[in-house]
Each structure stands twice: as C-alpha cells, then as structure tokens.
Design a protein around this motif. Structure first.
Motif, PDB file in Angstrom:
ATOM      1  N   ALA A 167      -0.375   7.666  -7.618  1.00  0.00           N
ATOM      2  CA  ALA A 167       0.472   6.570  -7.130  1.00  0.00           C
ATOM      3  C   ALA A 167      -0.030   5.911  -5.856  1.00  0.00           C
ATOM      4  O   ALA A 167       0.427   4.816  -5.520  1.00  0.00           O
ATOM      5  N   CYS A 168      -0.966   6.553  -5.136  1.00  0.00           N
ATOM      6  CA  CYS A 168      -1.237   6.128  -3.757  1.00  0.00           C
ATOM      7  C   CYS A 168      -2.658   5.618  -3.536  1.00  0.00           C
ATOM      8  O   CYS A 168      -3.612   6.063  -4.174  1.00  0.00           O
ATOM      9  N   ASP A 169      -2.760   4.694  -2.571  1.00  0.00           N
ATOM     10  CA  ASP A 169      -4.062   4.167  -2.162  1.00  0.00           C
ATOM     11  C   ASP A 169      -4.744   5.108  -1.172  1.00  0.00           C
ATOM     12  O   ASP A 169      -5.965   5.287  -1.216  1.00  0.00           O
ATOM     13  N   LEU A 170      -3.950   5.667  -0.266  1.00  0.00           N
ATOM     14  CA  LEU A 170      -4.421   6.668   0.692  1.00  0.00           C
ATOM     15  C   LEU A 170      -3.709   7.969   0.404  1.00  0.00           C
ATOM     16  O   LEU A 170      -2.493   7.972   0.199  1.00  0.00           O
ATOM     17  N   VAL A 171      -4.452   9.071   0.439  1.00  0.00           N
ATOM     18  CA  VAL A 171      -3.848  10.384   0.213  1.00  0.00           C
ATOM     19  C   VAL A 171      -4.268  11.322   1.331  1.00  0.00           C
ATOM     20  O   VAL A 171      -5.462  11.610   1.491  1.00  0.00           O
ATOM     21  N   PHE A 172      -3.303  11.777   2.108  1.00  0.00           N
ATOM     22  CA  PHE A 172      -3.551  12.759   3.161  1.00  0.00           C
ATOM     23  C   PHE A 172      -3.379  14.162   2.578  1.00  0.00           C
ATOM     24  O   PHE A 172      -2.331  14.471   2.011  1.00  0.00           O
ATOM     25  N   THR A 177      -9.494   7.654  -8.243  1.00  0.00           N
ATOM     26  CA  THR A 177     -10.462   6.617  -8.592  1.00  0.00           C
ATOM     27  C   THR A 177     -11.342   6.295  -7.395  1.00  0.00           C
ATOM     28  O   THR A 177     -11.028   6.659  -6.256  1.00  0.00           O
ATOM     29  N   ALA A 178     -12.428   5.576  -7.639  1.00  0.00           N
ATOM     30  CA  ALA A 178     -13.445   5.338  -6.611  1.00  0.00           C
ATOM     31  C   ALA A 178     -12.931   4.543  -5.424  1.00  0.00           C
ATOM     32  O   ALA A 178     -13.457   4.676  -4.306  1.00  0.00           O
ATOM     33  N   ASP A 179     -11.909   3.707  -5.620  1.00  0.00           N
ATOM     34  CA  ASP A 179     -11.461   2.840  -4.530  1.00  0.00           C
ATOM     35  C   ASP A 179     -10.374   3.479  -3.666  1.00  0.00           C
ATOM     36  O   ASP A 179      -9.925   2.888  -2.683  1.00  0.00           O
ATOM     37  N   GLN A 180      -9.942   4.680  -4.001  1.00  0.00           N
ATOM     38  CA  GLN A 180      -8.957   5.371  -3.171  1.00  0.00           C
ATOM     39  C   GLN A 180      -9.633   6.040  -1.967  1.00  0.00           C
ATOM     40  O   GLN A 180     -10.852   6.238  -1.948  1.00  0.00           O
ATOM     41  N   ILE A 181      -8.806   6.398  -0.976  1.00  0.00           N
ATOM     42  CA  ILE A 181      -9.294   7.140   0.186  1.00  0.00           C
ATOM     43  C   ILE A 181      -8.510   8.439   0.279  1.00  0.00           C
ATOM     44  O   ILE A 181      -7.281   8.429   0.341  1.00  0.00           O
ATOM     45  N   VAL A 182      -9.227   9.549   0.286  1.00  0.00           N
ATOM     46  CA  VAL A 182      -8.614  10.861   0.470  1.00  0.00           C
ATOM     47  C   VAL A 182      -8.982  11.361   1.856  1.00  0.00           C
ATOM     48  O   VAL A 182     -10.156  11.330   2.257  1.00  0.00           O
ATOM     49  N   ILE A 183      -7.979  11.811   2.598  1.00  0.00           N
ATOM     50  CA  ILE A 183      -8.150  12.158   4.011  1.00  0.00           C
ATOM     51  C   ILE A 183      -7.731  13.603   4.227  1.00  0.00           C
ATOM     52  O   ILE A 183      -6.584  13.978   3.961  1.00  0.00           O
ATOM     53  N   MET A 203       0.841  -1.200   0.000  1.00  0.00           N
ATOM     54  CA  MET A 203       0.000   0.000   0.000  1.00  0.00           C
ATOM     55  C   MET A 203       0.872   1.245   0.000  1.00  0.00           C
ATOM     56  O   MET A 203       1.807   1.353   0.785  1.00  0.00           O
ATOM     57  N   LYS A 204       0.569   2.177  -0.873  1.00  0.00           N
ATOM     58  CA  LYS A 204       1.266   3.450  -0.927  1.00  0.00           C
ATOM     59  C   LYS A 204       0.427   4.514  -0.217  1.00  0.00           C
ATOM     60  O   LYS A 204      -0.788   4.585  -0.400  1.00  0.00           O
ATOM     61  N   VAL A 205       1.110   5.331   0.572  1.00  0.00           N
ATOM     62  CA  VAL A 205       0.428   6.400   1.312  1.00  0.00           C
ATOM     63  C   VAL A 205       1.013   7.730   0.868  1.00  0.00           C
ATOM     64  O   VAL A 205       2.225   7.947   0.947  1.00  0.00           O
ATOM     65  N   GLY A 206       0.140   8.630   0.417  1.00  0.00           N
ATOM     66  CA  GLY A 206       0.586   9.910  -0.090  1.00  0.00           C
ATOM     67  C   GLY A 206       0.286  11.055   0.852  1.00  0.00           C
ATOM     68  O   GLY A 206      -0.686  11.011   1.615  1.00  0.00           O
ATOM     69  N   PHE A 207       1.121  12.066   0.782  1.00  0.00           N
ATOM     70  CA  PHE A 207       0.948  13.274   1.587  1.00  0.00           C
ATOM     71  C   PHE A 207       1.118  14.483   0.682  1.00  0.00           C
ATOM     72  O   PHE A 207       2.185  14.669   0.084  1.00  0.00           O
ATOM     73  N   ILE A 208       0.078  15.263   0.578  1.00  0.00           N
ATOM     74  CA  ILE A 208       0.146  16.512  -0.168  1.00  0.00           C
ATOM     75  C   ILE A 208       0.217  17.636   0.854  1.00  0.00           C
ATOM     76  O   ILE A 208      -0.742  17.907   1.576  1.00  0.00           O
ATOM     77  N   GLY A 209       1.379  18.246   0.948  1.00  0.00           N
ATOM     78  CA  GLY A 209       1.649  19.238   1.980  1.00  0.00           C
ATOM     79  C   GLY A 209       2.588  18.658   3.021  1.00  0.00           C
ATOM     80  O   GLY A 209       2.236  17.712   3.729  1.00  0.00           O
ATOM     81  N   THR A 210       3.804  19.211   3.087  1.00  0.00           N
ATOM     82  CA  THR A 210       4.785  18.740   4.077  1.00  0.00           C
ATOM     83  C   THR A 210       5.179  19.889   4.998  1.00  0.00           C
ATOM     84  O   THR A 210       6.334  20.050   5.339  1.00  0.00           O
ATOM     85  N   GLY A 211       4.169  20.671   5.382  1.00  0.00           N
ATOM     86  CA  GLY A 211       4.386  21.709   6.387  1.00  0.00           C
ATOM     87  C   GLY A 211       4.431  21.095   7.770  1.00  0.00           C
ATOM     88  O   GLY A 211       4.800  19.921   7.935  1.00  0.00           O
ATOM     89  N   SER A 212       3.997  21.841   8.756  1.00  0.00           N
ATOM     90  CA  SER A 212       4.128  21.403  10.148  1.00  0.00           C
ATOM     91  C   SER A 212       3.461  20.054  10.408  1.00  0.00           C
ATOM     92  O   SER A 212       4.117  19.077  10.766  1.00  0.00           O
ATOM     93  N   MET A 213       2.131  19.964  10.218  1.00  0.00           N
ATOM     94  CA  MET A 213       1.440  18.727  10.569  1.00  0.00           C
ATOM     95  C   MET A 213       1.675  17.621   9.548  1.00  0.00           C
ATOM     96  O   MET A 213       1.708  16.445   9.898  1.00  0.00           O
ATOM     97  N   GLY A 214       1.855  17.976   8.274  1.00  0.00           N
ATOM     98  CA  GLY A 214       2.176  16.950   7.302  1.00  0.00           C
ATOM     99  C   GLY A 214       3.470  16.237   7.642  1.00  0.00           C
ATOM    100  O   GLY A 214       3.569  15.010   7.584  1.00  0.00           O
ATOM    101  N   THR A 215       4.473  17.018   8.031  1.00  0.00           N
ATOM    102  CA  THR A 215       5.760  16.433   8.409  1.00  0.00           C
ATOM    103  C   THR A 215       5.651  15.627   9.697  1.00  0.00           C
ATOM    104  O   THR A 215       6.253  14.549   9.818  1.00  0.00           O
ATOM    105  N   VAL A 216       4.873  16.123  10.661  1.00  0.00           N
ATOM    106  CA  VAL A 216       4.660  15.369  11.903  1.00  0.00           C
ATOM    107  C   VAL A 216       4.087  13.992  11.586  1.00  0.00           C
ATOM    108  O   VAL A 216       4.552  12.964  12.116  1.00  0.00           O
ATOM    109  N   LEU A 217       3.083  13.943  10.734  1.00  0.00           N
ATOM    110  CA  LEU A 217       2.472  12.660  10.392  1.00  0.00           C
ATOM    111  C   LEU A 217       3.465  11.738   9.691  1.00  0.00           C
ATOM    112  O   LEU A 217       3.601  10.565  10.059  1.00  0.00           O
TER     113      LEU A 217
END
Length: 277
Positions: free
Chosen positions: A62-67, A87-93, A1-15
């Motif tokens: 590229a990712c199954d989950l996108v934060f 796509t419909a089977d992805q999860i955006v958070i 599973m690939k996990v994506g992060f859009i935004g690597t500011g304060s909380m993105g980097t913490v996660l």
C-alpha cells in the motif's frame, strides 16, 4: 503519498506520533503493522484515519515509503515476507544501525536507505542520521529529508560512521540522562536536596547548555573555559572529572562498537549464510 511502518514498538511509535503531531504526515496517509496487531489497532484508535494493517505485506503493497522498525535479527524474516509486494520505485528505510545497506540492497529490488532516529525526535528536536543506498537519487534524498525536517535535523553521514554517529545522536540521550541522574543522586545524598527540585534544576541546566552549544556560539571546550574560573570551585570539580573519567568515554564507545560488530556478524549470517567483509 502513503507511508508505512512495520513495527510499532518504541521507536516506531515515536516516529509515527512525531510525524503526525508535527503535521508532516496526516493520519490517513499512515499504514502500520505490528507483530502484536493490537498495538497497531491502539495507534489507529488514537489517530483516526490511520490504518492498522493486518500483515506486513499489506503495508508493503500500500505504501510508497516503508519504515522497517523491527529488531535487527527480525529483519531477514520481515524482508522475506514483504519482498513479493515491493516494486523498484518504492523506498524501504531501516532505522536499525547493524542492518547494512548491502543487506537491504541484496534482498530487495527497490531503493533503500537507513534513517537512525533519536528519542529527541519525540519533541521535534535532535538529529536524524541519513544513510543512502546507491539506488537513491538526489530527488529521493531531498524528499526523504523534507519529510524528516519537521521532527528533526536530517544529517547525512557515511555508513562507515553509523555506529559512532549513533552513539552520539541516538544513544547520547540515554548516556546524558545517566550522567544527569547521577548528578541528581549526588545532590540528594551529599546535600539532602529534594529529588524533585534537583531534577527540575538539572533538567533546566541541560536544556540551557544545549542552547548555548547550538545557538550561543560556544563549543564544549570554550563553554568550559567561559564558566570555569582558574583556581575556583568549577575547576576543582573539572579536575576530579578529568582524573576519574579520563578513559570512560573511549571505553564506552569501544563497548558499543563491539556489540555492533557482533550484531553485524549475526545479520551477515542471516542474509548471506556466512560472515563476509
């Protein structure tokens, strides 16, 4: 599973760093993008295997989950950018409280959720508030909470309580830190105590108090009663705080709620072109 992060500011980097350090996600499973590409590149240098994407669309593809870890007023433009790749089977958070599920579900074809993290997740502690859209099934929810468990205690909350729960879990560390800082300042001013010593003592006290409330079987009220002797020094201090702070916390939440409502109205306008209920 690939996990994506859009935004690597304060909380993105913490996660990202918390997930990697806890072992919840391998660096090779992380794809990150940031408006300033150099920030993502620096993360990739710190965690070999992590991919610094050149665009938000690359993360989405590229990712199954996108934060989505961007500022509230940036959400619409980011969603417009990634929508062709979703796509419909992805999860955006979303990790941003004023961006509502209705905003996300109206603009994206996939499953959506909100996870409100806390700075305490940096030390694999504290809550992560979980709010789910209608397309998220039981397996999706369990899977996301399993991912969050190594860095937090996932707690499901109703979206109507987003603001007040965020005040406690996400804003709470800043509010408590302010209170502790003022106690330290007073110790220095009134008694001349060295600041470093006062800070160390206050920090240990806060840690111990948290353990008593979480593990010792105390409620805030019962802990006060256990410590304060009638007619004693602690009671005198508590009486002063009761007088001086009687409405402070109500007004504090009123202030955060007012800002939240203002932000929601602005986001409504971005997504729907007008303010809606």
């Amino acid at each position: 599973m690939k996990v994506g992060f859009i935004g690597t500011g304060s909380m993105g980097t913490v996660l990202i760093e918390s997930f990697i350090r806890s072992g919840a996600i391998r660096p090779s499973a992380v794809v990150a993008a940031n408006r300033s590409h150099e920030k993502a590149v620096r993360l990739a240098a710190r965690y070999p295997g992590l991919t610094a994407a050149g665009s938000n669309g690359e993360v989405a593809a590229a990712c199954d989950l996108v934060f989505l870890c961007v500022r509230p007023l940036s959400f619409k433009s980011v969603i417009d950018e990634i929508k062709p790749y979703i796509t419909a089977d992805q999860i955006v958070i979303s990790i941003t409280s004023p961006v509502l599920l209705k905003h996300l579900e109206s603009a994206l074809p996939c499953k959506v959720a909100k996870v409100i993290p806390s700075i305490t997740n940096e030390v694999q502690s504290g809550a992560a508030l979980c709010i789910y859209g209608e397309r998220m099934n039981g397996e999706d929810r369990t899977s996301l909470e399993r991912l969050l468990s190594p860095i937090s205690k996932p707690i499901r909350v109703a979206e109507s309580y987003t603001r007040v729960t965020s005040d406690i879990s996400s804003c709470g560390p800043a509010f408590l830190a302010y209170f502790v800082q003022k106690l330290i300042d007073a110790a220095v001013q009134v008694a001349g105590m060295p600041r470093e010593e006062a800070t160390r003592l206050a920090s240990e006290t806060l840690l111990g108090t948290g353990k008593l409330l979480n593990e010792g079987g105390y409620t805030p009220e019962s802990l006060r009663q256990r410590v304060a002797v009638p007619g004693g020094i602690i009671e005198a201090g508590l009486e002063l705080m009761e007088r001086e702070l009687e409405t402070t916390f109500v007004r504090l939440l009123q202030a955060t709620h007012a800002k939240y409502d203002e932000d929601v109205e602005k986001i409504d306008q971005l997504f729907f072109g007008s303010i809606i209920d």
